[in-house]
Design a protein around this motif. Structure first.
Motif, PDB file in Angstrom:
ATOM      1  N   ILE A  92     -22.859 -10.886   1.207  1.00 46.09           N
ATOM      2  CA  ILE A  92     -21.732 -10.693   0.294  1.00 46.09           C
ATOM      3  C   ILE A  92     -21.503  -9.224  -0.047  1.00 46.09           C
ATOM      4  N   GLN A  93     -22.576  -8.495  -0.321  1.00 42.42           N
ATOM      5  CA  GLN A  93     -22.437  -7.093  -0.738  1.00 42.42           C
ATOM      6  C   GLN A  93     -21.711  -6.236   0.306  1.00 42.42           C
ATOM      7  N   PRO A  94     -22.071  -6.318   1.609  1.00 42.47           N
ATOM      8  CA  PRO A  94     -21.313  -5.532   2.603  1.00 42.47           C
ATOM      9  C   PRO A  94     -19.832  -5.905   2.650  1.00 42.47           C
ATOM     10  N   ILE A  95     -19.534  -7.202   2.460  1.00 41.70           N
ATOM     11  CA  ILE A  95     -18.130  -7.639   2.450  1.00 41.70           C
ATOM     12  C   ILE A  95     -17.409  -7.057   1.242  1.00 41.70           C
ATOM     13  N   LEU A  96     -18.094  -7.021   0.111  1.00 44.52           N
ATOM     14  CA  LEU A  96     -17.483  -6.500  -1.109  1.00 44.52           C
ATOM     15  C   LEU A  96     -17.140  -5.023  -0.997  1.00 44.52           C
ATOM     16  N   VAL A  97     -17.897  -4.284  -0.209  1.00 44.14           N
ATOM     17  CA  VAL A  97     -17.600  -2.857  -0.012  1.00 44.14           C
ATOM     18  C   VAL A  97     -16.206  -2.694   0.592  1.00 44.14           C
ATOM     19  N   PHE A  98     -15.903  -3.498   1.615  1.00 43.93           N
ATOM     20  CA  PHE A  98     -14.586  -3.413   2.259  1.00 43.93           C
ATOM     21  C   PHE A  98     -13.493  -4.008   1.370  1.00 43.93           C
ATOM     22  N   LEU A  99     -13.803  -5.107   0.668  1.00 43.32           N
ATOM     23  CA  LEU A  99     -12.825  -5.707  -0.230  1.00 43.32           C
ATOM     24  C   LEU A  99     -12.467  -4.757  -1.359  1.00 43.32           C
ATOM     25  N   ASP A 100     -13.459  -4.103  -1.905  1.00 41.72           N
ATOM     26  CA  ASP A 100     -13.255  -3.156  -2.996  1.00 41.72           C
ATOM     27  C   ASP A 100     -12.295  -2.048  -2.566  1.00 41.72           C
ATOM     28  N   PHE A 101     -12.507  -1.526  -1.369  1.00 40.66           N
ATOM     29  CA  PHE A 101     -11.646  -0.463  -0.829  1.00 40.66           C
ATOM     30  C   PHE A 101     -10.228  -0.972  -0.595  1.00 40.66           C
ATOM     31  N   ALA A 102     -10.109  -2.130   0.062  1.00 46.70           N
ATOM     32  CA  ALA A 102      -8.790  -2.657   0.426  1.00 46.70           C
ATOM     33  C   ALA A 102      -7.967  -3.027  -0.804  1.00 46.70           C
ATOM     34  N   VAL A 103      -8.603  -3.673  -1.768  1.00 48.68           N
ATOM     35  CA  VAL A 103      -7.881  -4.114  -2.971  1.00 48.68           C
ATOM     36  C   VAL A 103      -7.356  -2.925  -3.762  1.00 48.68           C
ATOM     37  N   MET A 104      -8.209  -1.925  -3.982  1.00 49.79           N
ATOM     38  CA  MET A 104      -7.766  -0.756  -4.747  1.00 49.79           C
ATOM     39  C   MET A 104      -6.667   0.006  -4.014  1.00 49.79           C
ATOM     40  N   LEU A 105      -6.794   0.148  -2.706  1.00 50.35           N
ATOM     41  CA  LEU A 105      -5.773   0.850  -1.915  1.00 50.35           C
ATOM     42  C   LEU A 105      -4.430   0.140  -2.004  1.00 50.35           C
ATOM     43  N   LEU A 106      -4.427  -1.176  -1.841  1.00 53.02           N
ATOM     44  CA  LEU A 106      -3.182  -1.934  -1.861  1.00 53.02           C
ATOM     45  C   LEU A 106      -2.515  -1.881  -3.233  1.00 53.02           C
ATOM     46  N   TYR A 107      -3.301  -2.085  -4.279  1.00 49.83           N
ATOM     47  CA  TYR A 107      -2.697  -2.103  -5.614  1.00 49.83           C
ATOM     48  C   TYR A 107      -2.207  -0.720  -6.038  1.00 49.83           C
ATOM     49  N   LEU A 108      -2.926   0.330  -5.654  1.00 48.08           N
ATOM     50  CA  LEU A 108      -2.443   1.678  -5.954  1.00 48.08           C
ATOM     51  C   LEU A 108      -1.131   1.941  -5.224  1.00 48.08           C
ATOM     52  N   ALA A 109      -1.048   1.503  -3.958  1.00 44.34           N
ATOM     53  CA  ALA A 109       0.181   1.699  -3.180  1.00 44.34           C
ATOM     54  C   ALA A 109       1.345   0.939  -3.823  1.00 44.34           C
ATOM     55  N   PHE A 110       1.114  -0.317  -4.205  1.00 38.95           N
ATOM     56  CA  PHE A 110       2.165  -1.119  -4.851  1.00 38.95           C
ATOM     57  C   PHE A 110       2.599  -0.487  -6.171  1.00 38.95           C
ATOM     58  N   THR A 111       1.623   0.019  -6.923  1.00 34.48           N
ATOM     59  CA  THR A 111       1.941   0.568  -8.242  1.00 34.48           C
ATOM     60  C   THR A 111       2.696   1.884  -8.132  1.00 34.48           C
ATOM     61  N   PHE A 112       2.294   2.735  -7.187  1.00 31.27           N
ATOM     62  CA  PHE A 112       3.042   3.977  -6.959  1.00 31.27           C
ATOM     63  C   PHE A 112       4.474   3.659  -6.537  1.00 31.27           C
ATOM     64  N   GLN A 113       4.650   2.660  -5.686  1.00 32.70           N
ATOM     65  CA  GLN A 113       5.991   2.260  -5.258  1.00 32.70           C
ATOM     66  C   GLN A 113       6.807   1.778  -6.449  1.00 32.70           C
ATOM     67  N   LEU A 114       6.188   0.980  -7.303  1.00 30.25           N
ATOM     68  CA  LEU A 114       6.856   0.505  -8.519  1.00 30.25           C
ATOM     69  C   LEU A 114       7.281   1.671  -9.393  1.00 30.25           C
ATOM     70  N   PHE A 115       6.377   2.628  -9.566  1.00 31.31           N
ATOM     71  CA  PHE A 115       6.661   3.779 -10.419  1.00 31.31           C
ATOM     72  C   PHE A 115       7.806   4.625  -9.877  1.00 31.31           C
ATOM     73  N   TYR A 116       7.742   4.990  -8.585  1.00 26.64           N
ATOM     74  CA  TYR A 116       8.770   5.874  -8.020  1.00 26.64           C
ATOM     75  C   TYR A 116      10.132   5.180  -7.925  1.00 26.64           C
ATOM     76  N   ASN A 117      10.143   3.899  -7.622  1.00 29.29           N
ATOM     77  CA  ASN A 117      11.421   3.174  -7.600  1.00 29.29           C
ATOM     78  C   ASN A 117      12.043   3.127  -8.990  1.00 29.29           C
ATOM     79  N   TYR A 118      11.190   2.936  -9.978  1.00 32.20           N
ATOM     80  CA  TYR A 118      11.678   2.889 -11.359  1.00 32.20           C
ATOM     81  C   TYR A 118      12.217   4.250 -11.791  1.00 32.20           C
ATOM     82  N   ARG A 119      11.471   5.302 -11.501  1.00 33.57           N
ATOM     83  CA  ARG A 119      11.922   6.642 -11.903  1.00 33.57           C
ATOM     84  C   ARG A 119      13.200   7.039 -11.183  1.00 33.57           C
ATOM     85  N   LYS A 120      13.314   6.650  -9.917  1.00 36.27           N
ATOM     86  CA  LYS A 120      14.534   6.955  -9.171  1.00 36.27           C
ATOM     87  C   LYS A 120      15.727   6.207  -9.750  1.00 36.27           C
ATOM     88  N   LYS A 121      15.497   4.953 -10.115  1.00 40.21           N
ATOM     89  CA  LYS A 121      16.591   4.141 -10.638  1.00 40.21           C
ATOM     90  C   LYS A 121      17.001   4.577 -12.035  1.00 40.21           C
TER      91      LYS A 121
END
Length: 395
Positions: A155-184
């Protein structure tokens, strides 16, 4: 006679003391944010408090390690409850930004799906703990049978990759949300200094830096050389400092300001289907708006927004936005602020700066703050107000 072991916990040293001080302060601001939420019911304060609590929990686990807990209590079962909090913090970052940029934000039952991975991990850890607790010799060791055989090895080795992927995806989604909002938002408001969400951008940058630093450290630890506990201390120090910064800034920033403006990005208006969307902007429409701006001077109102101006012109805001974007080749924010800058220049040419302060003139011309005025003036003129005055004196 029973001889008790010489306990070394707590050991206040160069590693543990800074972390302890910073984490305790972050926890303090977490409590203050909860109190602030209880007073004004702004859910963003509650979400930020939870983020601080989660990261502080992780930091406490490392801090007590540097204080000698694991050396003193070698059979401690804390490893069962060391969780990769990013699985929760990542979606909470996303919801925090949503709670600021979306009026009347509320959690929905369907939002629970964002936390299923962490809930599953907690359930898994509880199950293996219960199983291991009934095995012989459990109280004499740190990790039980299933903790070593399944969690540590699989489980621990799997969590290393999950931890990276989840944070990367949510940061990308949140930055997109922020910039779209500021542009609008630039399409609807003329004064956006208070609405530009500088705090949210700083918030996202902090977590991006932590993510980048943590990812580099993980790659080095896994692929090149196993990092010692003290070598990983720097990431923990950076996290502790970052959480204190976020706690202070988040507490003193009014994140409820956007909920007071007369605008809802979720209004059900089928603007794209309006006839004017596909109609070419006419010179008559451009001239009508230009004359209205020069004669009526609505830009002197610091709170002017697209909806108000459209109402004054008896237009739909989508129609007005199209005319401004296509006919004047500007967004609403730049369109209005250009009139304000020109009005400010005219006042300087009249010599108003000899009797009034530059800020006073700027406020009279429709700007709502010194910071907004300076930023907009430099953006549109490539010079500062004082430099512009010097140029006038040379003419």
């Amino acid at each position: 006679m029973i001889i008790l072991p010489a306990f070394t916990f707590p050991n206040f040293n160069l590693y543990s003391t800074p972390l302890l001080v910073l984490v305790l302060q972050a926890l303090l601001f977490s409590v203050l944010l909860i109190v602030k939420y209880s007073k004004n019911k702004n859910v963003s304060y509650l979400i930020l408090s939870i983020i601080l609590l989660l990261v502080s929990y992780q930091q406490i686990c490392y801090t007590v390690g540097f204080m000698g807990w694991y050396d003193t209590y070698r059979t401690t079962k804390i490893n069962y409850w060391l969780m990769p909090v990013s699985l929760v913090v990542a979606p909470m970052i996303y919801f925090y930004v949503r709670s600021i940029t979306q009026s009347n934000f509320k959690f929905k039952k369907s939002d629970i799906k964002h936390f299923l991975m962490m809930l599953s991990l907690i359930l898994f850890r509880v199950c293996i703990y219960i199983y291991d607790a009934f095995q012989p010799g459990f109280h004499e060791t740190q990790n039980g049978v299933l903790k070593v055989a399944i969690d540590e090895k699989i489980i621990q080795p799997i969590l290393v990759f999950l931890d990276f992927a989840v944070m990367l995806l949510y940061l990308a989604f949140t930055f997109q949300l922020f910039y779209n909002y500021r542009k609008k938002i630039n399409q609807f408001f003329s004064n956006t200094y208070k609405l530009e969400l500088n705090w949210v951008l700083s918030f996202l940058i902090v977590f991006s830096i932590l993510f980048l630093y943590g990812s580099i450290q993980t790659v080095i630890d896994v692929a090149f050389i196993s990092l010692s506990y003290t070598q990983q201390w720097w990431l923990n120090l950076l996290m502790a400092v970052s959480m204190l910064y976020i706690g202070v800034r988040g507490f003193f920033t009014d994140t409820g300001k956007l909920n007071t403006v007369k605008f809802d990005f979720n209004v059900e208006e089928k603007e794209v289907n309006l006839p004017n969307e596909k109609k070419k902007v006419s010179e008559q429409e451009i001239q009508l708006i230009d004359e209205y701006m020069k004669v009526e001077k609505p830009y002197l109102n610091a709170e002017l927004n697209l909806s108000d101006l459209a109402s004054n012109l008896h237009m739909h805001r989508s129609q007005l936005s199209q005319i401004i974007n296509q006919g004047f080749d500007k967004n609403f924010n730049d369109f209005i602020n250009e009139f304000r800058v020109n009005a400010f220049k005219e006042e300087l040419k009249k010599g108003s700066h000899k009797e009034l302060s530059l800020l006073g003139i700027a406020l009279d011309c429709g700007f709502n703050s010194k910071a907004t005025f300076n930023r907009v003036f430099r953006k549109l003129t490539q010079t500062s107000p004082t430099e512009f005055i010097k140029q006038l004196s040379l003419e």
